[in-house]
Design a protein around this motif. Structure first.
Motif, PDB file in Angstrom:
ATOM      1  N   LYS A  87       0.805  -1.211   0.000  1.00  0.00           N
ATOM      2  CA  LYS A  87       0.000   0.000   0.000  1.00  0.00           C
ATOM      3  C   LYS A  87       0.843   1.268   0.000  1.00  0.00           C
ATOM      4  CE  LYS A  87      -4.041   0.392   1.043  1.00  0.00           C
ATOM      5  NZ  LYS A  87      -5.298   0.736   1.728  1.00  0.00           N
ATOM      6  N   LEU A  88       2.099   1.157   0.375  1.00  0.00           N
ATOM      7  CA  LEU A  88       2.959   2.348   0.382  1.00  0.00           C
ATOM      8  C   LEU A  88       3.272   2.746  -1.048  1.00  0.00           C
ATOM      9  CD1 LEU A  88       5.521   1.333   3.103  1.00  0.00           C
ATOM     10  CD2 LEU A  88       3.560   2.802   3.408  1.00  0.00           C
ATOM     11  N   ILE A  89       3.354   4.043  -1.276  1.00  0.00           N
ATOM     12  CA  ILE A  89       3.713   4.540  -2.610  1.00  0.00           C
ATOM     13  C   ILE A  89       5.224   4.592  -2.660  1.00  0.00           C
ATOM     14  CG2 ILE A  89       3.428   6.363  -4.302  1.00  0.00           C
ATOM     15  CD1 ILE A  89       1.043   7.352  -2.681  1.00  0.00           C
ATOM     16  N   ARG A  92       9.336   5.835  -8.067  1.00  0.00           N
ATOM     17  CA  ARG A  92       9.495   5.112  -9.330  1.00  0.00           C
ATOM     18  C   ARG A  92      10.909   5.251  -9.862  1.00  0.00           C
ATOM     19  NH1 ARG A  92       4.232   6.042 -13.002  1.00  0.00           N
ATOM     20  NH2 ARG A  92       5.467   4.807 -14.410  1.00  0.00           N
ATOM     21  N   ILE A  95      11.589   6.716 -14.444  1.00  0.00           N
ATOM     22  CA  ILE A  95      11.352   8.077 -14.944  1.00  0.00           C
ATOM     23  C   ILE A  95      12.626   8.553 -15.622  1.00  0.00           C
ATOM     24  CG2 ILE A  95      10.807  10.464 -14.309  1.00  0.00           C
ATOM     25  CD1 ILE A  95       9.263   9.268 -11.905  1.00  0.00           C
TER      26      ILE A  95
ATOM     27  N   TRP B  98      -1.673  10.727   3.864  1.00  0.00           N
ATOM     28  CA  TRP B  98      -0.519  10.171   4.584  1.00  0.00           C
ATOM     29  C   TRP B  98       0.435   9.451   3.636  1.00  0.00           C
ATOM     30  CZ3 TRP B  98       1.486   5.308   5.169  1.00  0.00           C
ATOM     31  CH2 TRP B  98       2.468   5.177   6.156  1.00  0.00           C
ATOM     32  N   TYR B  99      -0.153   8.675   2.692  1.00  0.00           N
ATOM     33  CA  TYR B  99       0.685   7.901   1.774  1.00  0.00           C
ATOM     34  C   TYR B  99       1.558   8.803   0.911  1.00  0.00           C
ATOM     35  CZ  TYR B  99      -2.240   3.923   3.026  1.00  0.00           C
ATOM     36  OH  TYR B  99      -2.907   2.950   3.725  1.00  0.00           O
ATOM     37  N   VAL B 100       0.985   9.906   0.456  1.00  0.00           N
ATOM     38  CA  VAL B 100       1.742  10.837  -0.404  1.00  0.00           C
ATOM     39  C   VAL B 100       2.798  11.569   0.416  1.00  0.00           C
ATOM     40  CG1 VAL B 100       1.515  12.799  -1.958  1.00  0.00           C
ATOM     41  CG2 VAL B 100      -0.304  11.135  -1.855  1.00  0.00           C
ATOM     42  N   MET B 103       5.795   9.393   1.347  1.00  0.00           N
ATOM     43  CA  MET B 103       6.656   8.975   0.231  1.00  0.00           C
ATOM     44  C   MET B 103       7.849   9.908   0.059  1.00  0.00           C
ATOM     45  SD  MET B 103       5.696   8.665  -3.782  1.00  0.00           S
ATOM     46  CE  MET B 103       6.239  10.211  -4.369  1.00  0.00           C
ATOM     47  N   MET B 107      13.638  13.093   0.760  1.00  0.00           N
ATOM     48  CA  MET B 107      14.068  13.261  -0.647  1.00  0.00           C
ATOM     49  C   MET B 107      14.513  14.690  -0.881  1.00  0.00           C
ATOM     50  SD  MET B 107      11.304  11.586  -3.160  1.00  0.00           S
ATOM     51  CE  MET B 107      10.840   9.912  -3.136  1.00  0.00           C
ATOM     52  N   GLN B 115       8.930  12.842  -8.645  1.00  0.00           N
ATOM     53  CA  GLN B 115       8.167  11.640  -8.284  1.00  0.00           C
ATOM     54  C   GLN B 115       6.681  11.957  -8.158  1.00  0.00           C
ATOM     55  OE1 GLN B 115       9.068   8.473  -8.001  1.00  0.00           O
ATOM     56  NE2 GLN B 115      11.222   8.879  -8.440  1.00  0.00           N
TER      57      GLN B 115
END
Lengths: 202, 226
Positions: A87-89, A92, A95, B98-100, B103, B107, B115
């Motif tokens: 489920k975690l994004i 990628r 690219i 939360w997921y975004v 991530m 970074m 991304q």
């Protein structure tokens, strides 16, 4: 004295009935002090030995949780697992950066920035074709000639083709060599075809 | 969309709308008049008897930008510049945001923007916009020299407005519907991102691997023994 004797006899009869007749009749004796209006039930409530606790849900408790969700299940739902459904994004790795314009695009796909230019030019060409050639049946090839290219082509080139003249100069990225056919039937070693050097590609 | 705002039955419609827009709200303000945008200038509500509605929503996050630090000592390592930015009441669920947000933690700003451009989520659009705004702020107001020399130090989302509505179910039953909003917060720090932002994902050194192996070996027991 007679009443007392009568009472004694009825009691004795009752006891006799209670002791000897009730086992034969297989029913409890009706007590004499209960009025006839109130009747004892024929059959007592039978106690079912096979009672299932889950039958309480047969009534109105539908669609409700029966067990508490464990923390493992909750974590799996929220975060997933690498081998299951993640489920975690994750960032990628496919690219790429376009060498021509510098914008990013997915690997294996055209750069959207460059392609948007191609689309714009295509729509301009299509408009011009519709303007010059109209809705005639497509039975001949179309030769697109940009500004300043008329001298480069001879009449034999335009034989059997419909010409679309563009007022604007050729875009830098639109190569002339796109029209050269290359396939199993093409004859690359044919002397009639000229070898185009890189600087003539547009 | 069937919304029954029972708790606002006593208040006027305009005061309800004013309540719903906090200080740095992303939700556009259409309650105030502006002749330039073609809206009315005359008051449509009672300006005297209306109660004072204090600004709602988070306000402390950008205050960190105003913090003034003590002058650094000569030998001290230079404190990196940072910028705190946020966007409030985004019409998106905090559980999905939360997921975004998680991530892009750790970074560099360019990598995060790259991304986010390829994440198929509505929240990613908002986060990307906030990052670009924060990058611009850092260069213009927070003494950051290069806009690429930033990395995402903190990135999180919290619960915002929750509007409750009612929906129908079969057999005359009703269900509650929650319309979630979220606030998104980000802190960009100057410098290159750390090699390993999360301790757990960092590769273990041979020393730690050895000590862990030794601990595992020492934890072994014979079952059923004294």
């Amino acid at each position: 004295m007679a009443g007392h004797l009568l009472k004694y006899l009825t009691d004795a009869l009752g006891k006799f009935e209670y002791v000897y007749l009730t086992p034969l009749l297989r029913r409890p004796p009706t007590p004499q002090w209960i009025p006839l209006v109130v009747q004892a039930p024929e059959k007592l409530i039978e106690k079912d030995e096979s009672f299932d606790i889950k039958s309480i849900f047969d009534g109105f408790l539908w669609g409700v949780p029966t067990c508490r969700r464990s923390v493992e299940k909750r974590m799996m739902r929220k975060y997933g697992a690498p081998n299951w459904h993640n489920k975690l994004i994750l960032p990628r790795k496919d690219i790429k950066t376009c060498g021509t314009c510098g914008h990013n695009h997915e690997a294996g796909r055209l750069c959207p920035n460059c392609y948007s230019k191609v689309k714009a030019e295509t729509s301009v060409l299509q408009e011009k074709m519709v303007q010059e050639l109209g809705l005639d049946p497509i039975d001949k090839e179309i030769a697109i000639v940009y500004q300043g290219e008329e001298t480069q082509f001879d009449d034999e080139f335009f034989k059997g083709k419909r010409v679309v003249q563009m007022e604007k100069p050729r875009p830098k990225w639109f190569s002339k060599n796109l029209l050269q056919r290359c396939g199993p039937n093409s004859d690359v070693n044919n002397s009639e075809h000229t070898i185009i050097k890189p600087h003539d590609l547009g | 969309m069937e919304i029954l705002l029972r708790q606002f039955q006593t208040k006027s419609f305009l005061s309800i709308c004013k309540c719903l827009e906090p200080a740095y709200s992303h939700a556009t303000s259409w309650t105030s008049g502006n002749a330039m945008l073609g809206k009315t200038l005359f008051h449509t509500s009672n300006t005297v008897a209306m109660p004072y509605n204090p600004p709602k929503g988070p306000r402390k996050w950008p205050i960190y930008n105003k913090k003034i630090f003590a002058p650094q000592l000569p030998g001290e390592e230079r404190r990196p510049a940072y910028v705190c930015h946020m966007r409030t009441n985004i019409k998106y669920s905090p559980f999905k945001m939360w997921y975004v947000a998680s991530m892009i933690r750790g970074m560099s700003v360019d990598e995060a923007i790259k991304q986010l451009s390829f994440v198929n989520k509505q929240g990613a659009v908002h986060v990307k916009e906030v990052l670009l705004e924060a990058q611009k702020l850092a260069v213009e107001k927070h003494n950051v020299e290069f806009k690429s020399n930033l990395w995402v130090a903190e990135s999180f989302a919290t619960k915002g407005l929750v509007m409750k509505g009612i929906r129908r179910h079969a057999k005359g039953r009703v269900g509650l519907v929650h319309y979630f909003h979220c606030h998104y917060f980000v802190r960009l720090e100057e410098g290159s991102p750390p090699a390993h932002f999360f301790f757990e994902t960092a590769p273990k050194t041979t020393k730690t691997l050895l000590s862990e192996w030794v601990d595992e070996m020492r934890q072994r027991r014979i079952p059923g023994s004294l």
